[in-house]
Design a protein around this motif. Sequence first.
Motif, PDB file in Angstrom:
ATOM      1  N   PRO A  19       4.148  -8.827 -11.053  1.00 23.69           N
ATOM      2  CA  PRO A  19       4.101  -7.442 -10.585  1.00 23.69           C
ATOM      3  C   PRO A  19       3.782  -7.337  -9.091  1.00 23.69           C
ATOM      4  O   PRO A  19       3.954  -6.291  -8.494  1.00 23.69           O
ATOM      5  CB  PRO A  19       2.976  -6.823 -11.415  1.00 23.69           C
ATOM      6  CG  PRO A  19       2.071  -7.965 -11.713  1.00 23.69           C
ATOM      7  CD  PRO A  19       2.979  -9.166 -11.848  1.00 23.69           C
ATOM      8  N   ASP A  20       3.325  -8.427  -8.473  1.00 19.42           N
ATOM      9  CA  ASP A  20       2.941  -8.403  -7.060  1.00 19.42           C
ATOM     10  C   ASP A  20       3.527  -9.630  -6.360  1.00 19.42           C
ATOM     11  O   ASP A  20       2.851 -10.635  -6.148  1.00 19.42           O
ATOM     12  CB  ASP A  20       1.416  -8.371  -6.930  1.00 19.42           C
ATOM     13  CG  ASP A  20       0.955  -8.062  -5.516  1.00 19.42           C
ATOM     14  OD1 ASP A  20       1.735  -8.274  -4.563  1.00 19.42           O
ATOM     15  OD2 ASP A  20      -0.197  -7.618  -5.364  1.00 19.42           O
ATOM     16  N   LEU A  21       4.788  -9.514  -6.013  1.00 14.73           N
ATOM     17  CA  LEU A  21       5.507 -10.641  -5.426  1.00 14.73           C
ATOM     18  C   LEU A  21       4.872 -11.104  -4.118  1.00 14.73           C
ATOM     19  O   LEU A  21       4.725 -12.296  -3.887  1.00 14.73           O
ATOM     20  CB  LEU A  21       6.975 -10.255  -5.208  1.00 14.73           C
ATOM     21  CG  LEU A  21       7.902 -11.427  -4.918  1.00 14.73           C
ATOM     22  CD1 LEU A  21       9.228 -11.215  -5.614  1.00 14.73           C
ATOM     23  CD2 LEU A  21       8.095 -11.601  -3.440  1.00 14.73           C
ATOM     24  N   ASP A  22       4.453 -10.171  -3.268  1.00 12.49           N
ATOM     25  CA  ASP A  22       3.855 -10.555  -1.983  1.00 12.49           C
ATOM     26  C   ASP A  22       2.589 -11.391  -2.184  1.00 12.49           C
ATOM     27  O   ASP A  22       2.369 -12.386  -1.499  1.00 12.49           O
ATOM     28  CB  ASP A  22       3.534  -9.321  -1.142  1.00 12.49           C
ATOM     29  CG  ASP A  22       4.788  -8.606  -0.663  1.00 12.49           C
ATOM     30  OD1 ASP A  22       5.849  -9.261  -0.555  1.00 12.49           O
ATOM     31  OD2 ASP A  22       4.712  -7.400  -0.400  1.00 12.49           O
ATOM     32  N   ARG A  23       1.742 -10.976  -3.137  1.00 10.45           N
ATOM     33  CA  ARG A  23       0.484 -11.695  -3.403  1.00 10.45           C
ATOM     34  C   ARG A  23       0.771 -13.109  -3.903  1.00 10.45           C
ATOM     35  O   ARG A  23       0.164 -14.076  -3.450  1.00 10.45           O
ATOM     36  CB  ARG A  23      -0.344 -10.924  -4.429  1.00 10.45           C
ATOM     37  CG  ARG A  23      -1.640 -11.630  -4.811  1.00 10.45           C
ATOM     38  CD  ARG A  23      -2.354 -10.899  -5.906  1.00 10.45           C
ATOM     39  NE  ARG A  23      -1.551 -10.999  -7.123  1.00 10.45           N
ATOM     40  CZ  ARG A  23      -1.871 -10.443  -8.272  1.00 10.45           C
ATOM     41  NH1 ARG A  23      -2.952  -9.710  -8.377  1.00 10.45           N
ATOM     42  NH2 ARG A  23      -1.109 -10.595  -9.330  1.00 10.45           N
ATOM     43  N   LEU A  24       1.720 -13.238  -4.833  1.00  5.74           N
ATOM     44  CA  LEU A  24       2.023 -14.554  -5.388  1.00  5.74           C
ATOM     45  C   LEU A  24       2.698 -15.441  -4.345  1.00  5.74           C
ATOM     46  O   LEU A  24       2.402 -16.637  -4.257  1.00  5.74           O
ATOM     47  CB  LEU A  24       2.905 -14.408  -6.636  1.00  5.74           C
ATOM     48  CG  LEU A  24       2.676 -15.434  -7.724  1.00  5.74           C
ATOM     49  CD1 LEU A  24       1.227 -15.503  -8.155  1.00  5.74           C
ATOM     50  CD2 LEU A  24       3.573 -15.163  -8.910  1.00  5.74           C
ATOM     51  N   GLN A  25       3.564 -14.872  -3.524  1.00  3.76           N
ATOM     52  CA  GLN A  25       4.188 -15.648  -2.460  1.00  3.76           C
ATOM     53  C   GLN A  25       3.134 -16.148  -1.478  1.00  3.76           C
ATOM     54  O   GLN A  25       3.168 -17.308  -1.065  1.00  3.76           O
ATOM     55  CB  GLN A  25       5.244 -14.821  -1.731  1.00  3.76           C
ATOM     56  CG  GLN A  25       5.946 -15.611  -0.640  1.00  3.76           C
ATOM     57  CD  GLN A  25       7.080 -14.847   0.007  1.00  3.76           C
ATOM     58  OE1 GLN A  25       7.373 -13.700  -0.335  1.00  3.76           O
ATOM     59  NE2 GLN A  25       7.738 -15.472   0.959  1.00  3.76           N
ATOM     60  N   ALA A  26       2.178 -15.298  -1.135  1.00  7.01           N
ATOM     61  CA  ALA A  26       1.110 -15.712  -0.217  1.00  7.01           C
ATOM     62  C   ALA A  26       0.290 -16.848  -0.810  1.00  7.01           C
ATOM     63  O   ALA A  26      -0.143 -17.763  -0.093  1.00  7.01           O
ATOM     64  CB  ALA A  26       0.211 -14.522   0.119  1.00  7.01           C
ATOM     65  N   GLY A  94      -6.608 -15.851  -3.862  1.00  7.43           N
ATOM     66  CA  GLY A  94      -6.491 -15.005  -5.044  1.00  7.43           C
ATOM     67  C   GLY A  94      -6.404 -15.738  -6.359  1.00  7.43           C
ATOM     68  O   GLY A  94      -6.301 -15.122  -7.417  1.00  7.43           O
ATOM     69  N   GLY A  95      -6.441 -17.066  -6.338  1.00  9.09           N
ATOM     70  CA  GLY A  95      -6.375 -17.851  -7.567  1.00  9.09           C
ATOM     71  C   GLY A  95      -7.753 -18.129  -8.134  1.00  9.09           C
ATOM     72  O   GLY A  95      -8.767 -17.658  -7.614  1.00  9.09           O
TER      73      GLY A  95
END
Length: 127
Positions: A19-26, A94-95
């Motif tokens: 749901p949050d592509l930018d967060r996962l890409q970062a 964020g992990g």
Amino acid sequence: MSATPRPAPAAVQPVIVTPDLDRLQAFYTGLLGAEEFTRVPEEGPVFFVGLRLDGSELGLVADPGVATGTPTRILLSFAVADVDALLDRVEPLGGTVRGPANDMPWGMRVAHVQDPDGNAVNLTQPV
């Protein structure tokens, strides 16, 4: 009786729906140095981002309605140069670190972490 020829194997590209592509890409670029090699569409709200990690690829697909944090049935395992050096970077990105790195009897040092969506990730290096 002759054997049926098998087709040549295809490349496998894991794709994570988030749901949050930018967060996962970062997370994957910050932790593993992944580099974006494709974005669809190139302009406007993104649906797909392709990341390259050395000779491997990881896809990220945007879906704002997908649930996160549920138990996953897949484990992404990344061979890295230094498992311990990466552990301090997981939580600021964020992990979640699931425990300290351990030397396994099969000759690998392994750390179990989760990406920001809760997907299981192993960081591994030869002992």
